[in-house]
Design a protein around this motif. Structure first.
Motif, PDB file in Angstrom:
ATOM      1  N   TYR A   5       0.853  -1.221   0.032  1.00  0.00           N
ATOM      2  CA  TYR A   5       0.086   0.016   0.033  1.00  0.00           C
ATOM      3  C   TYR A   5       0.804   1.212   0.060  1.00  0.00           C
ATOM      4  N   ARG A  30      -4.393   6.022   2.750  1.00  0.00           N
ATOM      5  CA  ARG A  30      -3.607   4.897   2.266  1.00  0.00           C
ATOM      6  C   ARG A  30      -4.364   4.013   0.939  1.00  0.00           C
ATOM      7  N   GLU A  31      -3.485   3.801   0.075  1.00  0.00           N
ATOM      8  CA  GLU A  31      -4.303   3.181  -1.126  1.00  0.00           C
ATOM      9  C   GLU A  31      -3.520   1.982  -1.285  1.00  0.00           C
ATOM     10  N   TRP A  32      -4.364   0.914  -1.907  1.00  0.00           N
ATOM     11  CA  TRP A  32      -3.559  -0.418  -2.298  1.00  0.00           C
ATOM     12  C   TRP A  32      -2.682  -0.205  -3.618  1.00  0.00           C
ATOM     13  N   THR A  37      -0.777  -6.662  -5.255  1.00  0.00           N
ATOM     14  CA  THR A  37      -0.674  -7.929  -4.064  1.00  0.00           C
ATOM     15  C   THR A  37      -0.152  -9.175  -5.065  1.00  0.00           C
ATOM     16  N   TYR A  48       2.660  -5.474   3.578  1.00  0.00           N
ATOM     17  CA  TYR A  48       1.966  -6.288   4.519  1.00  0.00           C
ATOM     18  C   TYR A  48       2.105  -7.768   3.884  1.00  0.00           C
ATOM     19  N   TRP A  63       2.380  -5.779   9.318  1.00  0.00           N
ATOM     20  CA  TRP A  63       2.554  -4.800   8.542  1.00  0.00           C
ATOM     21  C   TRP A  63       3.889  -4.346   8.532  1.00  0.00           C
TER      22      TRP A  63
END
Length: 120
Positions: free
Chosen positions: A36, A44-46, A49, A95, A110
């Motif tokens: 993020y 906060r932005e993703w 993944t 994360y 995190w």
């Protein structure tokens, strides 16, 4: 379990960086890891993944410039960022969803964040 992020810094527009995030401690399985970011004054932005199997998914706006990868042997993920723009300036947080022991639940962990500043 601890996550240690590194690799941030001051970069000129158009440059590249590779962020790292190493997981340590008791790790039986990694379900997925990711990143993020939080820019000044914003939520906060993703970003991206990666699953333990290696499959990846990116935020639509980051496709093409961001590449996430995972070294399972080192329990370490990486985020390669190319063609950096001033708007990429943010604290980048890693994360991981990890099962510490065979019969434990999946837990989210995190890292402490690493600052990326893109400026000339």
């Amino acid at each position: 379990v601890q996550l240690q992020a590194s690799g941030g810094g001051l970069v000129q527009p158009g440059g590249s960086l590779r962020l790292s995030c190493a997981a340590s401690g008791s790790i039986f399985n990694i379900n997925d890891m990711g990143w993020y970011r939080q820019a000044p004054g914003k939520q906060r932005e993703w970003v991206a993944t990666i699953a333990g199997t290696g499959s990846t998914i990116y935020a639509e706006s980051e496709k093409g410039r961001f590449t996430i990868s995972l070294d399972n042997a080192k329990n370490t993920e990486y985020l390669q960022i190319n063609s950096l723009k001033p708007e990429d300036t943010a604290v980048y947080y890693c994360y991981a969803r990890i099962r510490p022991y065979l019969y434990s639940n999946w837990n989210d962990y995190w890292g402490q964040g690493t600052q990326v500043t893109v400026s000339s």
